[in-house]
Design a protein around this motif. Structure first.
Motif, PDB file in Angstrom:
ATOM      1  N   UNK A  58       0.834  -1.197   0.000  1.00 50.03           N
ATOM      2  CA  UNK A  58       0.000   0.000   0.000  1.00 50.03           C
ATOM      3  C   UNK A  58       0.866   1.244   0.000  1.00 50.03           C
ATOM      4  N   UNK A  59       0.225   2.397   0.046  1.00 48.73           N
ATOM      5  CA  UNK A  59       0.979   3.642   0.156  1.00 48.73           C
ATOM      6  C   UNK A  59       1.724   3.644   1.491  1.00 48.73           C
ATOM      7  N   UNK A  60       2.775   4.457   1.626  1.00 53.67           N
ATOM      8  CA  UNK A  60       3.471   4.521   2.917  1.00 53.67           C
ATOM      9  C   UNK A  60       2.528   4.793   4.082  1.00 53.67           C
ATOM     10  N   UNK A  61       1.564   5.702   3.890  1.00 54.30           N
ATOM     11  CA  UNK A  61       0.635   6.011   4.980  1.00 54.30           C
ATOM     12  C   UNK A  61      -0.252   4.824   5.308  1.00 54.30           C
ATOM     13  N   UNK A  62      -0.752   4.135   4.280  1.00 52.17           N
ATOM     14  CA  UNK A  62      -1.612   2.982   4.518  1.00 52.17           C
ATOM     15  C   UNK A  62      -0.897   1.895   5.301  1.00 52.17           C
ATOM     16  N   UNK A  63       0.338   1.606   4.910  1.00 55.32           N
ATOM     17  CA  UNK A  63       1.079   0.526   5.562  1.00 55.32           C
ATOM     18  C   UNK A  63       1.465   0.905   6.990  1.00 55.32           C
ATOM     19  N   UNK A  64       1.921   2.149   7.171  1.00 53.64           N
ATOM     20  CA  UNK A  64       2.395   2.551   8.496  1.00 53.64           C
ATOM     21  C   UNK A  64       1.249   2.782   9.470  1.00 53.64           C
ATOM     22  N   UNK A  65       0.163   3.388   8.994  1.00 54.19           N
ATOM     23  CA  UNK A  65      -0.954   3.687   9.891  1.00 54.19           C
ATOM     24  C   UNK A  65      -1.804   2.468  10.183  1.00 54.19           C
ATOM     25  N   UNK A  66      -1.833   1.498   9.266  1.00 54.29           N
ATOM     26  CA  UNK A  66      -2.702   0.330   9.438  1.00 54.29           C
ATOM     27  C   UNK A  66      -1.958  -0.960   9.115  1.00 54.29           C
ATOM     28  N   UNK A  67      -0.960  -1.327   9.930  1.00 59.97           N
ATOM     29  CA  UNK A  67      -0.265  -2.595   9.686  1.00 59.97           C
ATOM     30  C   UNK A  67      -1.254  -3.754   9.749  1.00 59.97           C
ATOM     31  N   UNK A  68      -1.084  -4.715   8.844  1.00 59.61           N
ATOM     32  CA  UNK A  68      -2.066  -5.797   8.725  1.00 59.61           C
ATOM     33  C   UNK A  68      -1.950  -6.813   9.854  1.00 59.61           C
ATOM     34  N   UNK A  69      -0.726  -7.122  10.277  1.00 59.14           N
ATOM     35  CA  UNK A  69      -0.551  -8.149  11.304  1.00 59.14           C
ATOM     36  C   UNK A  69       0.610  -7.785  12.219  1.00 59.14           C
ATOM     37  N   UNK A  70       0.883  -8.649  13.189  1.00 60.55           N
ATOM     38  CA  UNK A  70       1.894  -8.329  14.200  1.00 60.55           C
ATOM     39  C   UNK A  70       3.290  -8.269  13.604  1.00 60.55           C
ATOM     40  N   UNK A  71       3.582  -9.084  12.579  1.00 61.35           N
ATOM     41  CA  UNK A  71       4.896  -8.997  11.938  1.00 61.35           C
ATOM     42  C   UNK A  71       5.109  -7.606  11.343  1.00 61.35           C
ATOM     43  N   UNK A  72       4.128  -7.124  10.593  1.00 58.15           N
ATOM     44  CA  UNK A  72       4.247  -5.806   9.970  1.00 58.15           C
ATOM     45  C   UNK A  72       4.387  -4.728  11.040  1.00 58.15           C
ATOM     46  N   UNK A  73       3.563  -4.799  12.071  1.00 58.94           N
ATOM     47  CA  UNK A  73       3.613  -3.784  13.132  1.00 58.94           C
ATOM     48  C   UNK A  73       4.986  -3.738  13.785  1.00 58.94           C
ATOM     49  N   UNK A  74       5.513  -4.895  14.144  1.00 59.12           N
ATOM     50  CA  UNK A  74       6.839  -4.926  14.798  1.00 59.12           C
ATOM     51  C   UNK A  74       7.927  -4.450  13.846  1.00 59.12           C
ATOM     52  N   UNK A  75       7.852  -4.867  12.575  1.00 56.87           N
ATOM     53  CA  UNK A  75       8.894  -4.471  11.624  1.00 56.87           C
ATOM     54  C   UNK A  75       8.883  -2.969  11.399  1.00 56.87           C
ATOM     55  N   UNK A  76       7.701  -2.362  11.440  1.00 51.89           N
ATOM     56  CA  UNK A  76       7.596  -0.922  11.227  1.00 51.89           C
ATOM     57  C   UNK A  76       7.848  -0.124  12.503  1.00 51.89           C
TER      58      UNK A  76
END
Length: 378
Positions: free
Chosen positions: A223-241
């Protein structure tokens, strides 16, 4: 430059799938970053586009041109794909001048007369900010200058597709910021399609039109940078960001129980947490503490400050709340020192409902990047 399309790309090394059936479409003129930890498959995908890796299965299209199809034995060599590539190591000829390094792909591919080549090189040197340095040897340049030469060389042959393999990792912090701005500026000015590989989230967010985050050979979010950073899909994405507070969630009637620890909050207070969400994340900078807590904007949780660290422009806290470490970050110019709780002191914290990310740790959803169209292979 036409679209770049990857269909069900699989590449295995030593029994390990570096890419595991990846589908990805990159539109003409996009700046897309492949982001993820080491071993996630991002470099393998980039090299598959360049022709430096031959997929075990799947297809690669550059526009309507099929350049790789493992099932049909199609594989177009790198020099026939008209793709520019900027390597992590720069890969310059140290004994050659700046002008000769940039001109090399033009001469190797016999693109124009000697005068035309010189004119093209002069134009590119101006674009990347190297005017007047044409006689300098590559070995005499700084890291930032070498990176500019590598970028100009990638653009030299008229390539409308430029691939970047962690091009900024060898630069110091200040130069990285300057060069990423330069890369984005040149992308916009020249109108190329750009694909960059990095493990640096800040670099990906700053440069990209779209971020494609990979893990274990699969796309886990795009997704766009804002979409990915503001709404991480799962815990892996959230922790990585970089989300400091990531919890697994269990439902007990109208209550949500967060683990690790045993924080309990009202499910009604967090409408984003629907039935299929099994995790909750919030950035430390979004957690309210002490006098910043606002009644009515989410449950107020009582805890005790376990650690407090002054870090110049901010103060960071670890607050023990029902056995969970809640990380909090406060910008010092916004809150006076006397209003912040001391280490060992009891305090309130709050997760504002509008600022939490609801997570789903089920199967990765790659629908936003899938390309199911069957293209002509003639």
């Amino acid at each position: 430059m036409p679209d770049v399309v990857l269909q069900r790309i699989v590449k295995t090394f030593g029994g390990v799938r570096a890419t595991d059936g990846v589908d990805l479409t990159i539109k003409s003129g996009e700046f897309v970053t492949l982001l993820g930890p080491s071993g996630c498959g991002k470099t393998t995908l980039l090299r598959s586009i360049a022709g430096l890796e031959k997929p075990d299965s799947g297809r690669v299209f550059l526009g309507d041109r099929l350049v790789a199809d493992a099932d049909k034995g199609v594989f177009v060599s790198p020099d026939k794909r008209d793709v520019g590539m900027v390597f992590q190591s720069y890969a310059l000829w140290p004994h050659m001048s700046v002008r000769s390094n940039i001109a090399y792909p033009l001469r190797a591919r016999r693109r124009g007369t000697r005068q035309e080549v010189q004119g093209r090189v002069t134009d590119l040197m101006e674009v990347v900010g190297l005017s007047g340095m044409h006689r300098r040897l590559a070995s005499e340049l700084s890291g930032g200058q070498q990176q500019r030469v590598a970028l100009a060389r990638a653009l030299a042959a008229g390539s409308e597709l430029v691939l970047y393999d962690e091009p900024l990792s060898n630069l110091d912090a200040g130069m990285r910021v300057a060069m990423r701005n330069e890369i984005r500026s040149i992308h916009d000015e020249v109108g190329t399609t750009s694909i960059l590989v990095t493990h640096d989230q800040e670099e990906a967010l700053a440069l990209s039109d779209r971020v494609v985050l990979l893990n274990k050979g699969k796309i886990v979010q795009s997704g766009t940078p804002h979409e990915v950073y503001a709404s991480p899909r799962n815990s892996f994405v959230a922790r990585f960001l970089g989300f400091e507070n990531v919890f697994r969630v269990e439902r007990h009637g109208g209550r949500l129980r967060l683990h690790p620890g045993s924080i309990e909050i009202s499910a009604h207070a967090y409408p984003r947490m629907t039935a299929h969400h099994d995790g909750l994340a919030i950035q430390a900078s979004h957690v309210r503490i002490g006098s910043a807590v606002r009644p009515g904007d989410g449950p107020v949780l009582r805890g005790r400050v376990r650690a407090r660290s002054y870090i110049g422009d901010r103060t960071e806290f670890v607050v023990d709340v029902s056995g969970a470490d809640v990380h909090v970050m406060v910008l010092n110019h916004l809150v006076g020192e006397d209003l912040l709780p001391a280490e060992g002191e009891a305090t309130d914290v709050q997760f504002p409902p509008a600022l939490i990310a609801a997570l789903d740790d089920g199967e990765p959803d790659t629908s936003s990047t899938s390309s199911s169209d069957e293209r002509e292979t003639a």
